[in-house]
Design an enzyme around this catalytic site. Structure first.
Site, PDB file in Angstrom:
ATOM      1  N   GLU A  94       0.800  -1.219   0.000  1.00  7.75           N
ATOM      2  CA  GLU A  94       0.000   0.000   0.000  1.00  7.75           C
ATOM      3  C   GLU A  94       0.838   1.277   0.000  1.00  7.75           C
ATOM      4  O   GLU A  94       0.452   2.276  -0.614  1.00  7.75           O
ATOM      5  CB  GLU A  94      -0.944   0.015   1.222  1.00  7.75           C
ATOM      6  CG  GLU A  94      -2.038  -1.035   1.201  1.00  7.75           C
ATOM      7  CD  GLU A  94      -3.079  -0.790   0.120  1.00  7.75           C
ATOM      8  OE1 GLU A  94      -3.169   0.347  -0.384  1.00  7.75           O
ATOM      9  OE2 GLU A  94      -3.793  -1.751  -0.235  1.00  7.75           O
ATOM     10  N   SER A 365     -51.966 -24.281  38.968  1.00 11.38           N
ATOM     11  CA  SER A 365     -51.566 -24.761  40.293  1.00 11.38           C
ATOM     12  C   SER A 365     -50.089 -24.566  40.595  1.00 11.38           C
ATOM     13  O   SER A 365     -49.662 -24.738  41.743  1.00 11.38           O
ATOM     14  CB  SER A 365     -51.912 -26.240  40.440  1.00 11.38           C
ATOM     15  OG  SER A 365     -53.314 -26.412  40.450  1.00 11.38           O
TER      16      SER A 365
END
Length: 683
Positions: A94, A365
C-alpha cells in the site's frame, strides 16, 4: 553625445541577481506560508468521527454468543495484537515509503498528477496509508480535486497529531476487507477463524491484498485470483527485504485453510436469550441503539452454552413434529446467584421471534407454593387438615366462587397440606387463601419476585393471575433458597471499547420469607414426584432429589421446580386461544422439565435439600394426625417448625394394656446422602 551601452554580460548578471533574490524571497515566503499552514493545521482539531466497532456478546465460559454490527463488523485491536507479517505486507503493497513521508508521497503524487492530466480524468490513485485513513475517517470516496486537497490537508493533520504506529494501527482497524469485515481482527476471524495476532505470513499476504478489491480478491469468491494477489504481495515484501526468496516460496506453497462459512439456514444458538440481552442493554441500562450495535461493547452474560444446547435439543426432540403450533418456554437459573443459565423462548426462532419466557400466562396450580409459603408463616403446618369436597365460597359482598378438582375427584375426607400439594387439591388451596385473605398472598408473591399485577380474589390460589415463566422461576428460586429472593441476572458486565466498565451486576439476596417455612415447603414439594403425585409420571427420568409443582389450565401446562443447584420452569401451550390436551400435550411440559433437569445436571452429584436449624422430623400416623408408634401400619415422615409438631401419640393401633413406643426419626444418612458419598463424575 556618445551613448554608453551596458555590456550584455553585466545585464545578464543583474537579471540573474534579481532572479536569485526573487527566488530566495519566494522560497522564504513559500516556506513561511507552509510553516503558517502547519501551525494552523496543528492548532485545529481533527473532525469528530465515530469509528463503528462490533459489539460482542459472550457466554459465561467466554465463548462468543453473538456479534452485533449490522453489516459493519469491526473489532479494534492494538498494534501489539496484530501479526507483524500483516503489517509488513500492508506497508509493502500500500505505501512502501510510509515510514519516511509526511502524509503524502511526492513522487507518487507527481506521477499520478501526470497521468491524470494526460487522461484529463482522476484515474490514478497516489494515496498513502495516511491519506487513505483520512478519506475513510472523514471524507467521501468521490474522485474530485476538492476531495484530494481536503484529503492531503487532513493527512498532514493526522501526521502532526499521531505517530506512525498510531496511524498504522488506526488504518488496519478501519479498512474494509469484504464480507462485512472491517479491520484486521474481524477479517482474520471471518476468513481464517483466528485472531489477527496468529496469522501466518501466507495468510497475512492474502489478507493484505483484499482491500484493493474486497469482492474481486476475496478468497471465498475466487481463491485462484486471491493467490495471484498474494504472490504479488510476497514479491513486494521480498523487494523491500522483509522476506527472503525462500520464505516467499514457503509462504506461497502453504495451503490456505479458509474458515467454513456459516450456513444461513442454521439458527444461531440461544436466539431468544440474545434478544433478551439486547432489550436489557437498551431498556434497563440505557445504552442507545447505535452504541449497542457499533460501540465495540463487550457484554458478558450468564448463559451456559452447554446447558443451553441441552435445553434446545430436548425441546426439539420432545415436542411433536406434526403439531408445529404447539409452543414452549423454558428458563433455568442458578438459585444461589440468580444467573440465567438457559432460555428457550419458543420452538423455532425463524418462525416466531416472540419470547414466551417473558410472556404472561395463567400459571394454574404452579402458583400454589407461593400461597402455601404464606400459610406456613401464618399458623399452618404440613399437618393442617381440611376436608376436600365440593365447596361454594362466598366473598366480596356475596359473590360466589365454585372451584373444582381436576376430573371431579375429591377425597371427601380430611387431608393435610402435604397431600394437597402432592395431588394438587384445589379445594384445600381455596380454603387456605380464604383463611389467609387474598391480599396476603399477593404481598407474598411480590416479595418473592412476581412483578405482574395480581387480583386479590379467591381464584388467585389456583393461578388465575397471569405471570411470566421468568417471574415464576425467580419466585421458586427464593423458595429453595430458604426464603432468600434473588434477582434474575443475564448480564454480569458491559465494557466499552476502551475497557471501561459501564455496567456490573452482582448477585443480590434479600430475605423475604422464613427459612424454616421455606424448607418445610420444599420438603412437601418433593411429594409431587412420589407415587400418586401429579409429577410421578416423569419421576423415573430423574436420578436425584427434586421438588416442584405442576400447573394446568385449559390453555396452559406448567412444571416449575428445582434441585439445590438449578431451578427451571417449563410452559407448554398455544399462542392463540387453543385448548391444551392435558393428557397428551400437557404431559410434555413435565417430560421436557424432567429430561432437561437430569441432562443439565449430568456430571454433578445428587444434592440434598438440607434443613435449617429450628426444624424437627417425626413420624406421623396419617389417619389420626398424631405421632406414630411402632404399631401404626402406615407411618409417614413429616417435618415441622420446632414446637409445632404433634405431642400426642396415636393409640388407635396399640394392643390393650401396652405402653406406646414412638418411632424414632430416621438416620440422617438417607439414601441420597449415602449415594452422594460414593458418587463420582462420569460414573
Amino acid at each position: 553625445m556618445e551613448v554608453i551601452r551596458e555590456a550584455p554580460l553585466l545585464r545578464y548578471l543583474r537579471w540573474a541577481k534579481k532572479f536569485v533574490k526573487f527566488t530566495i524571497l519566494s522560497l522564504l515566503c513559500f516556506s513561511f506560508a507552509i510553516l503558517l499552514l502547519i501551525l494552523y493545521l496543528r492548532s485545529q482539531p481533527l473532525p469528530e468521527t465515530f469509528v463503528k466497532q462490533t459489539t460482542t456478546i459472550y457466554a459465561s465460559n467466554g465463548e462468543i454468543l453473538d456479534t452485533m454490527h449490522r453489516g459493519e463488523n469491526r473489532i479494534s485491536v492494538p498494534l501489539a495484537e496484530i501479526s507483524p507479517a500483516l503489517l509488513d505486507a500492508t506497508i509493502a503493497i500500500e505505501d512502501r515509503s510510509f515510514r519516511e513521508h509526511f502524509g503524502f508521497d511526492w513522487k507518487r503524487l507527481a506521477m499520478a498528477a501526470y497521468v491524470d492530466v494526460i487522461n484529463m480524468d482522476m484515474r490514478q490513485g497516489a494515496s498513502t496509508i495516511t491519506q487513505q485513513l483520512a478519506r475513510n475517517l472523514y471524507l467521501s470516496l468521490d474522485k474530485t480535486w476538492e476531495r484530494k486537497i481536503k484529503e492531503a490537508l487532513l493527512a498532514i493533520q493526522l501526521e502532526l497529531n499521531y505517530s506512525k504506529d498510531e496511524i498504522l494501527e488506526m488504518y488496519v482497524n478501519q479498512i474494509y476487507y469484504g464480507h462485512s469485515a472491517y479491520g484486521v481482527q474481524a477479517a482474520a476471524q471471518t476468513y481464517f477463524g483466528k485472531d489477527a495476532k496468529d496469522l501466518t505470513v501466507a495468510e497475512s499476504a492474502m489478507l493484505a491484498g483484499i482491500p484493493k478489491g474486497p469482492t474481486y480478491y476475496s478468497p471465498f469468491v475466487d481463491l485462484e485470483r486471491a493467490k495471484a494477489r498474494q504472490k504479488l504481495i510476497l514479491n513486494a515484501m521480498e523487494r523491500d527485504n522483509l522476506l527472503t526468496s525462500k520464505e516467499v516460496e514457503q509462504a506461497y506453497a502453504e495451503p490456505i485453510k479458509l474458515k467454513q462459512r456459516a450456513n444461513e439456514n442454521v439458527t444461531e444458538p440461544a436466539p431468544y436469550f440474545r434478544d433478551y440481552i439486547a432489550t436489557l442493554v437498551k431498556n434497563k441500562y440505557g445504552i442507545d441503539e447505535e452504541k449497542f450495535i457499533h460501540g465495540g461493547l463487550k457484554i458478558h452474560t450468564t448463559l451456559d452454552p452447554v446447558v443451553q444446547k441441552k435445553a434446545e435439543d430436548i425441546v426439539a426432540s420432545v415436542l411433536p413434529k406434526n403439531n408445529p403450533n404447539l409452543q414452549v418456554a423454558l428458563v433455568a437459573m442458578d438459585p444461589a446467584t440468580g444467573y440465567i443459565k438457559a432460555m428457550v423462548g419458543g420452538r423455532d426462532y425463524k418462525v416466531s421471534q416472540y419470547n414466551r419466557v417473558l410472556g404472561k400466562r395463567q400459571p394454574g396450580s404452579s402458583f400454589k407454593p407461593i400461597m402455601y409459603l404464606s400459610a406456613l408463616q401464618n399458623g399452618y403446618t404440613p399437618l393442617t387438615l381440611m376436608k376436600s369436597e365440593p365447596t361454594v365460597f362466598t366473598y366480596d359482598n356475596n359473590k360466589q366462587y365454585i372451584p373444582g378438582n381436576f376430573g371431579g375427584k375429591y377425597a371427601n375426607a380430611l387431608i393435610n397440606m402435604r397431600e394437597a400439594i402432592k395431588t394438587s387439591d384445589n379445594i384445600y388451596a381455596v380454603k387456605t387463601i380464604d383463611f389467609l385473605g387474598p391480599q396476603k398472598v399477593v404481598d407474598q408473591a411480590k416479595q418473592l419476585g412476581i412483578t405482574s399485577s395480581m387480583q386479590a380474589v379467591p381464584s388467585l390460589a389456583l393461578g388465575t393471575s397471569p405471570v411470566s415463566p421468568l417471574e415464576l422461576n425467580a419466585a421458586y428460586a427464593a423458595i429453595v433458597n430458604k426464603g432468600q429472593a434473588v434477582k434474575p441476572i443475564a448480564i454480569t458486565s458491559i465494557e466499552d471499547s476502551e475497557g471501561n466498565v459501564l455496567v456490573e451486576e452482582k448477585p443480590e439476596k434479600t430475605q423475604v420469607a422464613d427459612p424454616v417455612a421455606s424448607a418445610l415447603l420444599v420438603n412437601m414439594m418433593q411429594s409431587v414426584f412420589e407415587q400418586g403425585g401429579t409429577g410421578y409420571r416423569v419421576a423415573g427420568e430423574m436420578n436425584r432429589p427434586v421438588a416442584g409443582k405442576t400447573g394446568s389450565t385449559d390453555y396452559d401446562a406448567w412444571l416449575s421446580g428445582f434441585t439445590p443447584q438449578l431451578v427451571s420452569t417449563v410452559w407448554v401451550g398455544y399462542d392463540k386461544n387453543q385448548k391444551v390436551d392435558d393428557v397428551k400435550e400437557g404431559y410434555l411440559s413435565k417430560k421436557i422439565w424432567a429430561q432437561f433437569m437430569e441432562s443439565a445436571l449430568k456430571g454433578q452429584p445428587p444434592a440434598l435439600f438440607d434443613m435449617p436449624a429450628g426444624v424437627v422430623s417425626v413420624y406421623i400416623d396419617p389417619a389420626s394426625g398424631k405421632l406414630a408408634t411402632e404399631h401404626c401400619p402406615n407411618p409417614q415422615l413429616f417435618y415441622f417448625a420446632s414446637g409445632t409438631e404433634p405431642q400426642d401419640y396415636c393409640t388407635d393401633h396399640i394392643p390393650t394394656n401396652e405402653t406406646p413406643t414412638p418411632l424414632k426419626p430416621p438416620d440422617s444418612s438417607t439414601f441420597w446422602q449415602r449415594m452422594g458419598s460414593w458418587w463420582k463424575p462420569n460414573q
